[in-house]
Write a protein that holds these residues in place. Structure first.
Motif, mmCIF file in Angstrom:
data_model
loop_
_atom_site.group_PDB
_atom_site.id
_atom_site.type_symbol
_atom_site.label_atom_id
_atom_site.label_comp_id
_atom_site.label_asym_id
_atom_site.label_seq_id
_atom_site.Cartn_x
_atom_site.Cartn_y
_atom_site.Cartn_z
ATOM 1 N N ALA A 196 0.825 -1.209 0.000
ATOM 2 C CA ALA A 196 0.000 0.000 0.000
ATOM 3 C C ALA A 196 0.860 1.260 0.000
ATOM 4 O O ALA A 196 0.542 2.237 -0.686
ATOM 5 C CB ALA A 196 -0.941 -0.009 1.202
ATOM 6 N N THR A 217 -3.229 1.115 9.524
ATOM 7 C CA THR A 217 -3.231 0.562 8.172
ATOM 8 C C THR A 217 -4.636 0.562 7.588
ATOM 9 O O THR A 217 -4.843 0.932 6.429
ATOM 10 C CB THR A 217 -2.646 -0.858 8.165
ATOM 11 O OG1 THR A 217 -1.310 -0.804 8.691
ATOM 12 C CG2 THR A 217 -2.625 -1.453 6.770
ATOM 13 N N LEU A 247 -0.234 5.276 6.405
ATOM 14 C CA LEU A 247 0.438 4.048 5.981
ATOM 15 C C LEU A 247 1.914 4.001 6.365
ATOM 16 O O LEU A 247 2.503 2.924 6.420
ATOM 17 C CB LEU A 247 0.256 3.840 4.473
ATOM 18 C CG LEU A 247 -1.186 3.498 4.078
ATOM 19 C CD1 LEU A 247 -1.359 3.540 2.573
ATOM 20 C CD2 LEU A 247 -1.594 2.135 4.642
ATOM 21 N N LEU A 258 -5.804 2.601 4.338
ATOM 22 C CA LEU A 258 -6.449 2.011 3.165
ATOM 23 C C LEU A 258 -7.740 2.746 2.811
ATOM 24 O O LEU A 258 -8.043 2.946 1.630
ATOM 25 C CB LEU A 258 -6.715 0.522 3.385
ATOM 26 C CG LEU A 258 -5.469 -0.359 3.423
ATOM 27 C CD1 LEU A 258 -5.834 -1.793 3.800
ATOM 28 C CD2 LEU A 258 -4.728 -0.314 2.091
ATOM 29 N N TRP A 267 -11.323 -4.886 -1.891
ATOM 30 C CA TRP A 267 -10.616 -4.540 -0.667
ATOM 31 C C TRP A 267 -11.384 -4.901 0.594
ATOM 32 O O TRP A 267 -10.775 -5.128 1.640
ATOM 33 C CB TRP A 267 -10.295 -3.061 -0.631
ATOM 34 C CG TRP A 267 -9.321 -2.594 -1.657
ATOM 35 C CD1 TRP A 267 -8.749 -3.322 -2.664
ATOM 36 C CD2 TRP A 267 -8.797 -1.279 -1.781
ATOM 37 N NE1 TRP A 267 -7.917 -2.525 -3.398
ATOM 38 C CE2 TRP A 267 -7.928 -1.270 -2.889
ATOM 39 C CE3 TRP A 267 -8.994 -0.106 -1.076
ATOM 40 C CZ2 TRP A 267 -7.247 -0.138 -3.294
ATOM 41 C CZ3 TRP A 267 -8.313 1.022 -1.489
ATOM 42 C CH2 TRP A 267 -7.442 1.006 -2.583
#
Length: 162
Positions: free
Chosen positions: A33, A105, A78, A109, A148
């Motif tokens: 990512a 995280t 991230l 995202l 996702w």
């Protein structure tokens, strides 16, 4: 760890061993990512210096600014797990650090999803002024959500006993 918990997780590991394993897995996920968000963010930073930027409509310039801010926020979230790990390393709080890094995280995202959506909207608005742009963006966002979140949540629901 009692026998019931061994059967539930399928692993015979201490809390610290589990935290070490989960940290390694999380960092591998974050690397993927991070690379994407850093490339996108770097590209976004250059757009304002292009001559065409001044010719963008006020709406498109606003979308650009929102996209850059979202990209900056995604980058921060991230990269956050790396800083978290570095600052608490050796302090015997790895399980808690893994939990917080996992949250960062997840937020990263979500912010990456918003950044990519906003960037796609901007690019398609500039490339074509057709009325189908919002529908195309909505279709891509639906695809992101399926890949996702939808598929992982379905897999989690379908294949766990919790």
């Amino acid at each position: 760890m009692d026998h019931d918990e061994d059967r539930r997780t399928g692993r015979d590991e201490t809390e610290e061993e589990r935290a070490d394993r989960m940290w390694g897995e999380l960092i591998q996920e974050v690397r993927v990512a991070q690379t994407g968000v850093q490339i996108l963010f770097g590209f976004l930073l250059t757009v304002v210096f292009q001559s065409k930027y001044e010719r963008l409509s006020d709406t498109d310039q606003t979308i650009y600014i929102v996209t850059v801010v979202l990209g900056a926020a995604a980058t921060g979230a991230l990269i956050g797990p790396v800083s978290l790990h570095r600052l608490v390393s050796g302090q015997s709080v790895k399980p808690q650090a893994v939990a917080w890094a996992s949250r960062l995280t997840f937020v990263g995202l979500l912010l990456l999803l918003a950044t990519m959506t906003s960037a796609l909207l901007l690019v398609l608005r500039v490339a074509t002024h057709d009325g189908y742009v919002p529908w195309l963006v909505a279709g891509v966002v639906a695809w992101y959500l399926l890949c996702w979140y939808g598929l992982p949540m379905w897999t989690r629901y379908r294949h766990t006993n919790r």
